[in-house]
Design an enzyme around this catalytic site. Structure first.
Site, PDB file in Angstrom:
ATOM      1  N   ASP A  41       0.879  -1.172   0.000  1.00  0.00           N
ATOM      2  CA  ASP A  41       0.000   0.000   0.000  1.00  0.00           C
ATOM      3  C   ASP A  41       0.915   1.219   0.000  1.00  0.00           C
ATOM      4  O   ASP A  41       1.578   1.506   1.006  1.00  0.00           O
ATOM      5  CB  ASP A  41      -0.895  -0.018   1.247  1.00  0.00           C
ATOM      6  N   SER A 119      -0.036  13.905 -14.005  1.00  0.00           N
ATOM      7  CA  SER A 119      -1.203  14.059 -14.884  1.00  0.00           C
ATOM      8  C   SER A 119      -1.233  15.503 -15.371  1.00  0.00           C
ATOM      9  O   SER A 119      -0.742  16.406 -14.670  1.00  0.00           O
ATOM     10  CB  SER A 119      -2.482  13.774 -14.098  1.00  0.00           C
ATOM     11  N   TYR A 132      -7.690  15.290  -6.817  1.00  0.00           N
ATOM     12  CA  TYR A 132      -6.762  14.550  -7.687  1.00  0.00           C
ATOM     13  C   TYR A 132      -5.784  15.525  -8.348  1.00  0.00           C
ATOM     14  O   TYR A 132      -4.569  15.287  -8.373  1.00  0.00           O
ATOM     15  CB  TYR A 132      -7.580  13.791  -8.724  1.00  0.00           C
ATOM     16  N   LYS A 136      -1.721  15.603  -7.941  1.00  0.00           N
ATOM     17  CA  LYS A 136      -0.798  15.471  -9.067  1.00  0.00           C
ATOM     18  C   LYS A 136       0.107  16.705  -9.192  1.00  0.00           C
ATOM     19  O   LYS A 136       1.249  16.604  -9.652  1.00  0.00           O
ATOM     20  CB  LYS A 136      -1.567  15.212 -10.364  1.00  0.00           C
TER      21      LYS A 136
END
Ligand code: NAD
Length: 235
Positions: A41, A119, A132, A136
């Site tokens: 993880d 991203s 998100y 990123k």
């Protein structure tokens, strides 16, 4: 993309240890590909420590870390709760930090490569996936920082900004209504000059990751590689 890279790199003759939190799927893919597998993880410091100790013992060292784990749940910015924010930051941002830091003592022996999956969201933002995008953005800033700090050890650190058709993208598509999907596809057609849709893992992504993993890229670091059919151009 991690799966595609594991399959391609073993075919190219690399010794590969694949890490994933999904032990069932991850170990099945690794078995098929002829790679080793370690459950990990990336958001958990102990888990990362143990997985890297085992992986580097199996490999007898480390030349390349490809960090392609990520999660991208959708939520409007104003409705993003602390739990979602922390989960997204934990996997995407903290996971990058922990895996990269765990790789460093091994890579610094002989130099090496770190390839982090960021991203375009980290550059441009991503309405509907703001946590998100923030995570990123952290991946990009971290990657540039270690690119400088660890350059004296012969380590390069670069980031990918892909637009590649994967299970994550299938999930994003499944969350759209038919109308949203039609509008999305029309937008993608207009946005991606090469082909009008997301790219293919083996044809479009793997050759770039292989190049960044090898000697030919030794003079390139701290860069963000947009493998996206030309969507994200500097204008
Ligand atoms: N698909 C795209 O076009 C696209 C675009 C931009 C960025 N990215 C980024 O590229 C990377 C790969 O994306 P993908 O499309 O292959 O995603 P994917 O969902 O197909 O695969 C992600 C993998 O990460 C693993 N994972 C999730 N949480 C984890 C954890 N805590 N510890 C270890 N493993 C964990 C999952 O089990 C899965 O195998 C991600 O970082 C993603 O954000 C993808």
């Amino acid at each position: 993309m991690g799966e595609g890279i594991v399959r391609a790199f073993t075919k190219m003759g690399a010794a590969v240890v694949s890490l994933d939190v999904n032990t069932t799927l991850g170990s099945a893919i690794a078995d098929e590909a002829g790679a080793s597998f370690q459950s990990c993880d990336v958001s958990d410091e102990t888990s990362v420590h143990e997985a890297f100790a085992a992986a580097t013992a199996t490999l007898g060292g480390l030349d390349v870390l490809v960090h392609a784990a990520g999660v991208a749940p959708a939520a409007p910015a104003a409705e993003t709760d602390v739990e979602l924010w922390q989960q997204v930051l934990a996997v995407n941002a903290t996971g990058t930090f922990l895996t990269n830091r765990a790789a460093f003592p091994h890579l610094k022996e002989n130099g090496g490569r770190i390839i982090n999956f960021a991203s375009a969201a980290g550059m441009n933002g991503y309405p509907g996936k703001s946590a998100y995008a923030a995570a990123k953005g952290a991946v990009l800033a971290w990657t540039r920082s270690i690119a400088t700090e660890w350059a004296p050890f012969g380590i390069t650190a670069n980031a990918m900004a892909p637009m590649i058709w994967t299970s994550m993208y299938d999930k994003t598509r499944s969350e759209m209504s038919p109308e949203q999907l039609a509008a999305h596809d029309a937008k993608i057609r207009a946005m991606i000059p090469i082909g009008g849709k997301l790219g293919d893992i083996q044809q479009d992504l793997v050759p770039v990751v292989a190049f960044l993993s090898g000697e030919g890229s030794r003079f390139m670091t701290g860069q963000t590689f947009s493998v996206d059919g030309g969507k994200n151009m500097v204008r």
